[in-house]
Write an enzyme that holds these catalytic residues in place. Structure first.
Site, PDB file in Angstrom:
ATOM      1  N   LYS A  52     -18.347   7.215 -42.758  1.00  0.00           N
ATOM      2  CA  LYS A  52     -18.976   8.543 -42.759  1.00  0.00           C
ATOM      3  C   LYS A  52     -17.906   9.624 -42.925  1.00  0.00           C
ATOM      4  O   LYS A  52     -18.072  10.550 -43.725  1.00  0.00           O
ATOM      5  CB  LYS A  52     -19.734   8.777 -41.438  1.00  0.00           C
ATOM      6  CG  LYS A  52     -21.074   8.076 -41.392  1.00  0.00           C
ATOM      7  CD  LYS A  52     -21.698   8.108 -40.011  1.00  0.00           C
ATOM      8  CE  LYS A  52     -22.944   7.237 -39.981  1.00  0.00           C
ATOM      9  NZ  LYS A  52     -23.472   6.985 -38.649  1.00  0.00           N
ATOM     10  N   GLN A  96     -23.042   8.168 -32.539  1.00  0.00           N
ATOM     11  CA  GLN A  96     -23.207   6.823 -33.094  1.00  0.00           C
ATOM     12  C   GLN A  96     -23.899   5.899 -32.081  1.00  0.00           C
ATOM     13  O   GLN A  96     -23.465   5.789 -30.931  1.00  0.00           O
ATOM     14  CB  GLN A  96     -21.820   6.272 -33.476  1.00  0.00           C
ATOM     15  CG  GLN A  96     -21.840   4.932 -34.183  1.00  0.00           C
ATOM     16  CD  GLN A  96     -22.489   5.008 -35.558  1.00  0.00           C
ATOM     17  OE1 GLN A  96     -22.320   5.978 -36.292  1.00  0.00           O
ATOM     18  NE2 GLN A  96     -23.243   3.980 -35.903  1.00  0.00           N
ATOM     19  N   ASP A 119     -29.188  13.502 -37.878  1.00  0.00           N
ATOM     20  CA  ASP A 119     -29.727  12.134 -37.920  1.00  0.00           C
ATOM     21  C   ASP A 119     -31.258  12.160 -37.954  1.00  0.00           C
ATOM     22  O   ASP A 119     -31.902  11.151 -38.249  1.00  0.00           O
ATOM     23  CB  ASP A 119     -29.289  11.361 -36.660  1.00  0.00           C
ATOM     24  CG  ASP A 119     -28.224  10.316 -36.961  1.00  0.00           C
ATOM     25  OD1 ASP A 119     -28.109   9.909 -38.133  1.00  0.00           O
ATOM     26  OD2 ASP A 119     -27.533   9.902 -36.019  1.00  0.00           O
TER      27      ASP A 119
END
Ligand code: NDP
Length: 293
Positions: A52, A96, A119
């Site tokens: 990422k 995460q 997200d």
């Protein structure tokens, strides 16, 4: 049969994002900034995060990588999230997953400012998505929608079967496929571990989206001739044919299913490359205040 090439679309979208960032910088605006928090030293998570951060740099974003030890308490993590919520230099924040067992994922998801929730997991974004309001769409479902759009795949009035009902893939993609939108307007059936006659349900699908987390679960006898098959699954399996000793497989038995399809995503190189790029797209939208002001 046509392969849906996620790598190719990833490069197209990546170039579009990079162009917009260049234009923003030329106008004197700041670069989009994505913060990623990782707790503990899970190897797979570290690989995703590294990837990422690398992709952020490639499109001209700033990225803020926050590594916290496994021993971080829930209160400490929530405090760090609040600090980033208040930091105007940061446009998007992801934590995460999975997190260490002593930290509640639900609390963490709710603690992220929904305006920075790139997200798309916060209940406000999920609720707004369900209602058809503007929101950050979760990355993997958004990536699937982008693939369908760019391959001009007609979804209107089609029978779409989604295998799996997780909060990150199955449920959101079923909502997006049934939305009054293009792609969308499909008649959606969502299947899970209690579904009866799974094979029969799948074999009625014009569009079959497999997000079941079972390696090569979908076989040719479950697929209608001419169907569009989207394989979300990722499984690392041993192989004596590769240098590394392993290879990636999906939720679909590709070799026998592909000949029956009009379109199919391969694994790797289908849905996978679209997930990171969708996250970056959300971060760009956040930096441009296009979803929320
Ligand atoms: P989950 O394990 O959270 O969900 C799996 C779903 O499949 C559940 O709803 C479960 O039902 C259902 N299911 C499992 N076994 C069966 C069965 N035998 N029959 C019917 N239904 C079944 O998985 P995720 O949604 O997180 O991920 C799915 C797959 O996609 C995984 O392989 C994952 O690695 C991959 N993935 C890929 C991404 C990408 O970027 N390409 C991103 C995210 C995930 P129930 O709810 O009843 O338990």
């Amino acid at each position: 049969m046509e392969l849906i090439d996620g790598k190719k679309i990833n490069l197209e979208v990546r170039a579009e994002i990079a162009k917009e960032v260049n234009e923003m910088v030329a106008r004197g605006e700041k670069r989009p900034n994505l913060a990623v928090i990782i707790v503990g030293d899970d190897g797979a998570s570290a690989t995703y995060v590294a990837s990422k951060v690398k992709t952020c740099k490639e499109v001209g974003f700033e990225s803020t990588d926050i590594q916290l030890p496994d021993s971080t308490t829930e209160a400490e993590l929530l405090a760090k999230i609040e600090e980033i919520n208040q930091n105007n230099d940061i446009d998007g924040l992801i934590v995460q997953l999975p997190l260490p067992k002593h930290i509640s994922e639900d609390k963490v998801i709710e603690a992220i400012d929904f305006k920075k929730d790139v997200d798309g997991f916060h209940p406000i974004n999920t609720g707004r998505m369900a209602m058809g309001f503007t929101s950050y769409l979760p990355a993997t479902p958004a990536g699937i929608i982008e693939l369908l759009k760019r391959y001009n795949i007609d979804t209107e009035g089609k029978d779409c079967v989604v295998l799996g009902r997780s909060n990150i893939v199955g449920t959101p993609i079923s909502l997006l496929m049934s939305r009054k939108a293009k792609p969308g307007n499909a008649t959606v059936t969502i299947c899970h571990s209690r579904t009866k006659n799974l094979k029969e349900v799948c074999s009625r699908a014009d569009i079959l989206i497999a997000a079941i987390g079972q390696c090569e679960f979908v076989t040719a006898d479950m697929v209608k001739e001419g169907a569009v098959v989207i394989d979300v699954g990722i499984h690392r399996v041993k192989s004596d044919k590769t240098k590394s000793g392993w290879k990636l497989k999906g939720d679909v038995k590709f070799d026998e299913v592909a000949p029956k399809c009009s379109f199919i995503t391969p694994v790797p190189g289908g849905v996978g490359p679209m997930t990171i790029i969708s996250l970056l797209k959300n971060t760009l939208l956040a930096a441009q205040n296009k979803i929320y002001n």
